[in-house]
Design an enzyme around this catalytic site. Structure first.
Site, PDB file in Angstrom:
ATOM      1  N   ARG A 211      36.106  34.279  34.195  1.00  0.00           N
ATOM      2  CA  ARG A 211      36.837  35.429  34.720  1.00  0.00           C
ATOM      3  C   ARG A 211      37.096  36.417  33.591  1.00  0.00           C
ATOM      4  O   ARG A 211      37.390  36.032  32.455  1.00  0.00           O
ATOM      5  CB  ARG A 211      38.171  34.986  35.328  1.00  0.00           C
ATOM      6  CG  ARG A 211      38.016  34.353  36.706  1.00  0.00           C
ATOM      7  CD  ARG A 211      37.471  35.347  37.730  1.00  0.00           C
ATOM      8  NE  ARG A 211      37.336  34.810  39.065  1.00  0.00           N
ATOM      9  CZ  ARG A 211      36.188  34.422  39.616  1.00  0.00           C
ATOM     10  NH1 ARG A 211      35.058  34.480  38.946  1.00  0.00           N
ATOM     11  NH2 ARG A 211      36.158  33.990  40.865  1.00  0.00           N
TER      12      ARG A 211
ATOM     13  N   GLU B  61      36.287  45.245  38.059  1.00  0.00           N
ATOM     14  CA  GLU B  61      34.912  45.193  38.582  1.00  0.00           C
ATOM     15  C   GLU B  61      34.801  46.098  39.793  1.00  0.00           C
ATOM     16  O   GLU B  61      35.717  46.090  40.618  1.00  0.00           O
ATOM     17  CB  GLU B  61      34.551  43.755  38.975  1.00  0.00           C
ATOM     18  CG  GLU B  61      34.520  42.837  37.763  1.00  0.00           C
ATOM     19  CD  GLU B  61      34.194  41.376  38.098  1.00  0.00           C
ATOM     20  OE1 GLU B  61      33.932  41.074  39.273  1.00  0.00           O
ATOM     21  OE2 GLU B  61      34.213  40.553  37.187  1.00  0.00           O
TER      22      GLU B  61
ATOM     23  N   HIS C 251      28.672  40.484  37.648  1.00  0.00           N
ATOM     24  CA  HIS C 251      29.270  39.308  38.307  1.00  0.00           C
ATOM     25  C   HIS C 251      28.224  38.653  39.216  1.00  0.00           C
ATOM     26  O   HIS C 251      28.430  38.475  40.426  1.00  0.00           O
ATOM     27  CB  HIS C 251      30.511  39.687  39.118  1.00  0.00           C
ATOM     28  CG  HIS C 251      31.424  38.510  39.368  1.00  0.00           C
ATOM     29  ND1 HIS C 251      32.788  38.601  39.383  1.00  0.00           N
ATOM     30  CD2 HIS C 251      31.147  37.192  39.620  1.00  0.00           C
ATOM     31  CE1 HIS C 251      33.325  37.407  39.627  1.00  0.00           C
ATOM     32  NE2 HIS C 251      32.338  36.539  39.781  1.00  0.00           N
TER      33      HIS C 251
HETATM   34  C1  DGY Z   1      33.138  32.317  42.174  1.00  0.00           C
HETATM   35  O1  DGY Z   1      32.644  31.514  42.991  1.00  0.00           O
HETATM   36  O2  DGY Z   1      34.335  32.311  41.885  1.00  0.00           O
HETATM   37  C2  DGY Z   1      32.205  33.307  41.550  1.00  0.00           C
HETATM   38  O3  DGY Z   1      32.829  34.053  40.581  1.00  0.00           O
HETATM   39  C3  DGY Z   1      31.599  34.214  42.578  1.00  0.00           C
HETATM   40  O4  DGY Z   1      32.523  34.824  43.355  1.00  0.00           O
END
Ligand code: DGY
Length: 333
Positions: free
Chosen positions: A246, A275, A294
């Site tokens: 993250r 984002e 992402h």
């Molecule tokens: C998650 O599964 O948390 C990934 O970041 C994709 O959303």
């Protein structure tokens, strides 16, 4: 899961907040479930449900975006499944403090694509791929420095399912692998390729030893801005940072400074505090930064893997069995 009379089968009302191929809706209906789909385009404002959700007991949504304010229309929800592994939006709303709702996530469904993405980044950095692409523009025949991966160490910070998949692949390249996690004694799988697994208390030592530091951390109070300038400066000179967890684990302005000072050789970032990454963000123009949108989790099998997990859990729910991938709502993952 709350207790149920033996053999009694629940017939759930499932509210789904994303587009799903019809085949899965049909499968749910065949099991006897009532299903309502009202997709929320995640980059747009949250829609207000148009249908009565009073009797809805199952919610399928995206935990990284949905703060569950929808529960005010659906007071009888008992189980929320997140299509993402990360459930930070849900957790930040603090709904968990006074709720018995069970939350499950899609842990495991994205581990292999994220591990493959990480490998691609490690190989790109170790073989100087960015430099090759840049040099090609000027027909430059300049020797490019390389890193021998068989002599290199990777430190994986946040060593869960994704970390295990990264470790397996890095070991295949002959790298030394150190996993770093909150609870180093808790084994996720019988087989684990890491050479060493240490606690977060040893993070600084892991940073000092690693040629590649991979962050696969969830967004929690403990991880927020963990990588500030002081922490980044604990990393080995000339090493690389790869973030597939993250964005808010890093203070981005601090990372820009440390990269510009030349302490780190480069960074590959798949996740960001905001984002999409704003167009004027310095990361876009820095030669030693690889930006991906992402996207590391993505694979052609994403929907299949997620729905296989959800359907298994739906049958468990209907039969009163324990669910898999239950999230610890206090920890946030
Ligand atoms: C998650 O599964 O948390 C990934 O970041 C994709 O959303």
């Amino acid at each position: 899961m709350s207790s149920q009379t033996a053999n009694a089968v629940r017939t759930p009302f499932i509210y789904i907040r994303r587009d799903l191929p019809e085949i899965y809706i049909e499968e749910m209906k065949k099991l006897g479930a009532k299903v309502a789909v009202e997709p929320w385009e995640w980059n747009k404002e949250e829609p207000t449900p148009k249908i009565d959700l009073t009797n809805c007991d199952v919610l399928l949504t995206l935990g990284m975006r949905d703060d569950l304010s929808v529960l005010k229309y659906a007071p009888n929800v008992k189980w929320v499944h997140s299509f993402s592994v990360g459930i930070e939006a849900m957790i930040k709303s603090n709904f968990q403090n006074n709720s018995d709702i069970i939350v499950t996530n899609s842990k495991g469904c994205t581990a292999i694509p994220i591990a493959e993405h990480t490998l691609a980044m490690i190989l790109a950095f170790s073989r100087g791929l960015q430099t090759m692409i840049n040099n090609k523009k000027d027909c430059s025949w300049e020797t490019i420095p390389t890193i021998d991966l068989a002599l290199a160490t990777v430190g994986i910070i946040g060593y869960g399912q994704i970390g295990l998949a990264i470790a397996e692949r890095c070991k295949a390249l002959g790298m030394r692998v150190i996993g770093c996690k909150r609870n180093p004694d808790k084994k996720l799988e019988e087989h684990d390729d890491a050479d060493e697994i240490v606690g977060m208390g040893e993070l600084d030592s892991v940073l000092a030893q690693s040629d590649f530091v991979v962050l696969s951390l969830p967004s929690t109070k403990e991880t927020k801005y963990l990588f500030d300038k002081e922490k980044l400066k604990k990393m080995k000179k000339g090493s690389y940072l790869i973030n597939v967890g993250r964005g808010d684990a890093i203070i981005e302005s601090d990372l820009v400074e440390v990269l510009n000072e030349g302490l780190l050789a480069g960074a590959s970032l798949d996740v960001f505090e905001v984002e999409p990454l704003p167009v004027n963000h310095p990361f876009w123009t820095m030669d030693n930064v690889i930006v991906s949108p992402h996207n590391a989790y993505f694979s052609s099998q994403h929907m299949e893997h997620n729905m296989e997990l959800f359907m298994t859990n739906l049958k468990n729910y209907m039969e009163g069995n324990s669910l898999i991938n239950v999230v610890d709502k206090q920890l946030g993952y």
